[in-house]
Design an enzyme around this catalytic site. Structure first.
Site, PDB file in Angstrom:
ATOM      1  N   GLU A 189     -10.289   5.603   6.119  1.00 42.57           N
ATOM      2  CA  GLU A 189     -11.084   5.072   5.005  1.00 42.57           C
ATOM      3  C   GLU A 189     -10.460   3.801   4.435  1.00 42.57           C
ATOM      4  O   GLU A 189     -11.168   2.852   4.051  1.00 42.57           O
ATOM      5  CB  GLU A 189     -11.192   6.151   3.909  1.00 42.57           C
ATOM      6  CG  GLU A 189     -12.074   5.797   2.757  1.00 42.57           C
ATOM      7  CD  GLU A 189     -13.547   5.715   3.139  1.00 42.57           C
ATOM      8  OE1 GLU A 189     -14.169   6.748   3.351  1.00 42.57           O
ATOM      9  OE2 GLU A 189     -14.065   4.576   3.223  1.00 42.57           O
ATOM     10  N   GLY A 247     -10.903  -1.376   0.937  1.00 48.84           N
ATOM     11  CA  GLY A 247     -10.073  -0.784  -0.113  1.00 48.84           C
ATOM     12  C   GLY A 247     -10.656   0.492  -0.693  1.00 48.84           C
ATOM     13  O   GLY A 247     -10.865   1.482   0.019  1.00 48.84           O
ATOM     14  N   GLY A 259      -0.357  -9.121  -3.583  1.00 54.31           N
ATOM     15  CA  GLY A 259      -0.388  -8.069  -2.558  1.00 54.31           C
ATOM     16  C   GLY A 259      -1.735  -7.909  -1.875  1.00 54.31           C
ATOM     17  O   GLY A 259      -1.983  -6.909  -1.201  1.00 54.31           O
ATOM     18  N   LYS A 290     -12.783  -5.551  10.301  1.00 52.81           N
ATOM     19  CA  LYS A 290     -13.443  -4.524   9.484  1.00 52.81           C
ATOM     20  C   LYS A 290     -14.908  -4.381   9.889  1.00 52.81           C
ATOM     21  O   LYS A 290     -15.450  -3.268   9.944  1.00 52.81           O
ATOM     22  CB  LYS A 290     -13.347  -4.889   8.009  1.00 52.81           C
ATOM     23  CG  LYS A 290     -11.925  -4.796   7.466  1.00 52.81           C
ATOM     24  CD  LYS A 290     -11.823  -5.511   6.134  1.00 52.81           C
ATOM     25  CE  LYS A 290     -10.449  -5.379   5.531  1.00 52.81           C
ATOM     26  NZ  LYS A 290     -10.220  -6.337   4.440  1.00 52.81           N
ATOM     27  N   VAL A 344       0.835  -1.213   0.000  1.00 56.35           N
ATOM     28  CA  VAL A 344       0.000   0.000   0.000  1.00 56.35           C
ATOM     29  C   VAL A 344       0.869   1.263   0.000  1.00 56.35           C
ATOM     30  O   VAL A 344       0.569   2.233  -0.714  1.00 56.35           O
ATOM     31  CB  VAL A 344      -0.971   0.004   1.205  1.00 56.35           C
ATOM     32  CG1 VAL A 344      -1.895   1.208   1.126  1.00 56.35           C
ATOM     33  CG2 VAL A 344      -1.799  -1.277   1.237  1.00 56.35           C
TER      34      VAL A 344
END
Ligand code: NAP
Ligand code: HSE
Length: 307
Positions: free
Chosen positions: A127, A132, A184, A202, A14
């Site tokens: 966020e 994602g 990834g 999450k 990321v």
């Protein structure tokens, strides 16, 4: 033009995506937002790794150099709970704005960290920690701020969904997991993905945003035991669901057979989907890439620009 100095903690999947996005979108961001992003120090473990497009002169292995130097925003993309937690606390103590994609950290220490941010008069953008590129945090905070949410959930882990849909096409669990890691999508510790922990983290973050009520029960089953991904009635997906129960909220993550024709059954590969049922708004479905460098970097960038 406002110059925003960013200290970047972590330059893996990321982090490298964020550096690339900042370069690719530099002139558009300057024109549209009046912001010139200046990535100063970049904290990594191993500065000798090849990092295409990253200026090696910016790399450091010294956390205090990155955290205590001149910067406006600290972007935490290291992952894990303990060390990342120390970095975020330090950044908040320095009154920096923090942006993080770290759901493991927020699911375990979120309340403490948000309280610390409020006390210091700063903020934490998160966020990127859920789904994602899907702007679900903003959807709940802004678009649906006026509604009561009855339930929220869906497909929240890209790696599990990638594995299940690859298995549907004939791949083995091990090969599909290896591909998710190579691309990834997976966590550094992929057991968090396949055991349902990442989806549960999450879900907890979403539940806090949606319900502002205590979590009363949590039930988590991952996809390790799944051997059949297609049945006569539908396809198997790892489904996460948070719903209101007496005195709070119940969280459940488990593999379920999703009937053919149901929107979740059409969600494939690393895509995620969130179904929100609002009392006044009715049902909403948000679908998009839930894992991977560039989709996640977009969510990180949204928070950096907001900060
Ligand atoms: P990653 O590829 O493993 O990258 C982690 C980076 O942090 C690497 O650059 C690593 O340095 C650095 N790092 C790790 N521990 C460190 C330490 N103790 N001190 C200094 N640097 C350290 O991880 P990632 O996939 O980018 O994920 C980062 C965060 O984003 C995690 O919280 C993850 O849950 C979250 N996230 C990931 C995705 C995704 O699709 N991958 C999506 C949403 C959210 P080296 O490069 O030198 O090893
Ligand atoms: N490992 C996570 C997933 C990354 O596969 O969904 C995105 O949060």
């Amino acid at each position: 033009m406002k110059r925003v100095r960013v200290a970047l903690l972590g330059c893996g999947t990321v982090g490298a995506g964020f550096v690339r996005l900042a370069q690719d979108e530099r002139s558009r961001i300057a024109a549209r937002h009046g912001v010139e992003l200046d990535i100063g120090r970049i904290l990594v473990r191993d500065p000798s790794k090849e990092r295409p497009g990253v200026d090696p002169a910016l790399l450091t292995t010294c956390a205090t150099e990155a955290l205590d130097g001149d910067c406006d925003v600290v972007v935490e993309l290291v992952g894990g709970v303990h060390t990342a937690g120390l970095y975020v606390r330090r950044a908040l103590a320095n009154r920096r704005r923090v942006v993080t994609a770290n759901k493991a950290l927020l699911a375990t220490h979120g309340r403490e960290l948000f309280a610390a941010a409020a006390k210091q008069g700063t903020s934490i953008g998160f966020e990127a920690s859920v789904c994602g590129a899907i702007p679900i945090v903003r959807a709940l905070r802004d678009g649906l701020a006026g509604d009561s949410i009855d339930s929220i959930g869906g497909i929240l882990n890209g790696t599990s969904n990638f594995i299940l849909t690859r298995m549907e096409d004939g791949a083995s669990f091990a090969d599909a997991l290896a591909d998710a890691q190579r691309l990834g999508f997976a966590e550094a510790d992929a057991t968090l993905d396949v055991d349902g922990t990442d989806a549960a983290q999450k879900l907890r973050i979403l539940a806090e945003l949606a319900f502002e009520a205590p979590v009363r029960s949590v039930s988590v089953t991952g996809i390790r035991e799944v051997t059949t991904t297609r049945t006569p009635s539908g396809v198997v997906r790892l489904v996460a669901e948070a719903s209101r129960v007496a005195g709070g909220v119940a969280l459940c993550v488990e593999p379920r057979v999703v009937p053919f024709g149901h929107p979740l059954g059409n969600v494939r590969n690393e895509n995620n989907a969130v179904v929100i049922r609002g009392r006044a708004a009715g049902e909403l479905l948000l679908v998009g890439r839930g894992a991977g460098a560039m989709p996640t970097a977009v969510a990180v960038m949204a928070d950096v620009l907001a900060a």
